[in-house]
Design a protein around this motif. Sequence first.
Motif, mmCIF file in Angstrom:
data_model
loop_
_atom_site.group_PDB
_atom_site.id
_atom_site.type_symbol
_atom_site.label_atom_id
_atom_site.label_comp_id
_atom_site.label_asym_id
_atom_site.label_seq_id
_atom_site.Cartn_x
_atom_site.Cartn_y
_atom_site.Cartn_z
ATOM 1 N N ILE A 73 0.868 -1.181 0.000
ATOM 2 C CA ILE A 73 0.000 0.000 0.000
ATOM 3 C C ILE A 73 0.903 1.228 0.000
ATOM 4 O O ILE A 73 1.638 1.473 0.960
ATOM 5 C CB ILE A 73 -0.903 0.016 1.249
ATOM 6 N N LEU A 74 0.870 1.998 -1.076
ATOM 7 C CA LEU A 74 1.722 3.179 -1.203
ATOM 8 C C LEU A 74 0.858 4.432 -1.222
ATOM 9 O O LEU A 74 -0.109 4.517 -1.981
ATOM 10 C CB LEU A 74 2.553 3.106 -2.489
ATOM 11 N N MET A 75 1.204 5.393 -0.390
ATOM 12 C CA MET A 75 0.420 6.630 -0.290
ATOM 13 C C MET A 75 1.358 7.818 -0.187
ATOM 14 O O MET A 75 2.543 7.679 0.155
ATOM 15 C CB MET A 75 -0.505 6.573 0.925
ATOM 16 N N ASN A 76 0.821 8.983 -0.491
ATOM 17 C CA ASN A 76 1.615 10.203 -0.437
ATOM 18 C C ASN A 76 2.040 10.533 0.989
ATOM 19 O O ASN A 76 3.195 10.844 1.251
ATOM 20 C CB ASN A 76 0.820 11.366 -1.030
ATOM 21 N N ASN A 77 1.094 10.457 1.919
ATOM 22 C CA ASN A 77 1.341 10.877 3.291
ATOM 23 C C ASN A 77 0.620 9.941 4.237
ATOM 24 O O ASN A 77 -0.618 9.853 4.200
ATOM 25 C CB ASN A 77 0.851 12.319 3.490
ATOM 26 N N ILE A 78 1.348 9.249 5.075
ATOM 27 C CA ILE A 78 0.746 8.250 5.955
ATOM 28 C C ILE A 78 -0.140 8.878 7.024
ATOM 29 O O ILE A 78 -0.997 8.207 7.612
ATOM 30 C CB ILE A 78 1.855 7.391 6.610
ATOM 31 N N THR A 79 0.018 10.196 7.267
ATOM 32 C CA THR A 79 -0.795 10.851 8.290
ATOM 33 C C THR A 79 -2.128 11.361 7.739
ATOM 34 O O THR A 79 -2.968 11.826 8.493
ATOM 35 C CB THR A 79 -0.034 12.035 8.919
ATOM 36 N N GLY A 80 -2.329 11.307 6.428
ATOM 37 C CA GLY A 80 -3.585 11.762 5.849
ATOM 38 C C GLY A 80 -4.740 10.874 6.280
ATOM 39 O O GLY A 80 -4.696 9.652 6.101
ATOM 40 N N ALA A 81 -5.770 11.482 6.844
ATOM 41 C CA ALA A 81 -6.872 10.691 7.409
ATOM 42 C C ALA A 81 -7.575 9.856 6.350
ATOM 43 O O ALA A 81 -7.900 8.687 6.570
ATOM 44 C CB ALA A 81 -7.869 11.616 8.095
ATOM 45 N N ALA A 82 -7.834 10.421 5.173
ATOM 46 C CA ALA A 82 -8.522 9.674 4.120
ATOM 47 C C ALA A 82 -7.677 8.486 3.669
ATOM 48 O O ALA A 82 -8.179 7.366 3.510
ATOM 49 C CB ALA A 82 -8.818 10.592 2.936
ATOM 50 N N LEU A 131 -2.566 4.963 -3.488
ATOM 51 C CA LEU A 131 -3.706 5.695 -2.942
ATOM 52 C C LEU A 131 -3.619 7.181 -3.248
ATOM 53 O O LEU A 131 -2.540 7.767 -3.212
ATOM 54 C CB LEU A 131 -3.769 5.512 -1.418
ATOM 55 N N GLY A 132 -4.772 7.788 -3.497
ATOM 56 C CA GLY A 132 -4.871 9.240 -3.572
ATOM 57 C C GLY A 132 -4.805 9.776 -4.993
ATOM 58 O O GLY A 132 -4.478 9.063 -5.950
ATOM 59 N N GLY A 133 -5.132 11.061 -5.141
ATOM 60 C CA GLY A 133 -5.161 11.713 -6.442
ATOM 61 C C GLY A 133 -3.800 11.782 -7.091
ATOM 62 O O GLY A 133 -2.763 11.580 -6.453
#
Length: 364
Positions: A73-82, A131-133
């Motif tokens: 699971i790769l995301m921009n920011n791990i602290t982002g609630a969404a 994940l994310g835009g």
Amino acid sequence: MSERQAGRRVTIKDVARRAGVSVATVSRVLGVSNYPVAAATRDRVMKVVRELDYVTNAHARSLAGGGTPTVAILMNNITGAAFAHVAKGVEGAATLRGWLSLVGTTGDDPERELALVNAMRQQGVAAVVLLGGAYDRTEYQTRMGRFARSLDAAGSHLVLVGRPPLEGDVPATTVNYDNEAGAYAMASHVLSAGHRRVLVLPGPAGLTTAQGRLKGARRAFDAYGVPFDPGLVRHGSYDYEHGFSAVREVLARGADFTAVLAGTDVVAAGATQALKVTGLRVPDDVSVAGYDDIPLASHVTPQLTTVHVPYEEMGRVALRAVADRRAGDVLAGPGAGRPAEAEHLVLGTHVVVRDSVRPPRPGR
């Protein structure tokens, strides 16, 4: 036709045949043993490895089912609630199946994103979930297409969550939500309450998520016959600081508005605080609407009217899509191959009415 084009996973025998060496030599070059190999031979073998996009056997065996499947699971920011709620959905669905989950952050850095995807491919993960835009650029489409095909050739799969599908016939799954419709519904709710001067904080300029939210808001203005003022649009990060600073800047400029359409609930919280410190009450003086419906929305005062996005369900759907695809590969049997497929799943959104939006005061 190359091995990858034929939809068949590249093997060490393919590399050896193309390079004109033995399988043992390829193993030595790839570091399976410490046996010395001539520099010219090593260079020739590595050139073929790159051409065929070969993944070493130990990891290929993992992909073929010889071990516990893992999803990255790769995301921009791990602290982002969404993001966290999507990751929770993926991880929960993975745990039910006995799968493992890895989490990494890209920091909005395309090069780091590329490095992480390649690293996960080499680790033999069952899927990479991004994940994310995304930023709507040609190089993004090219890079994601390359990721998808590279993962597919290695027996893995790319899943994009919360961003638009890729162009063309790319072997990737997209799990998205009706972003523009959610923004249209929220803007319609605010306009139907009587607001006409609305400050819009859609998110970072160029981000697909922000583009959809701004487009949805503008459609609502058109539908209600209300002039849309581009001077009341402020792009910025999806964080508290942007909501706070944008509202303070617009107020300091003397612009008049009676409502705020925030791109996220966190931005809405920052906007609410900025209004409060300048002596304005929410919603008595200015209404504020958010987007996401994270737990924060019902914990702030006043409770936030927002757009509910089914983030956890998106994560669960993403994992199910990967598991179903993997099960289909197993049933097809080893070496059966499969055509490249693009799958696009869209979940709905809806407005959650709470306490932060009400009609403007008479005369405003």
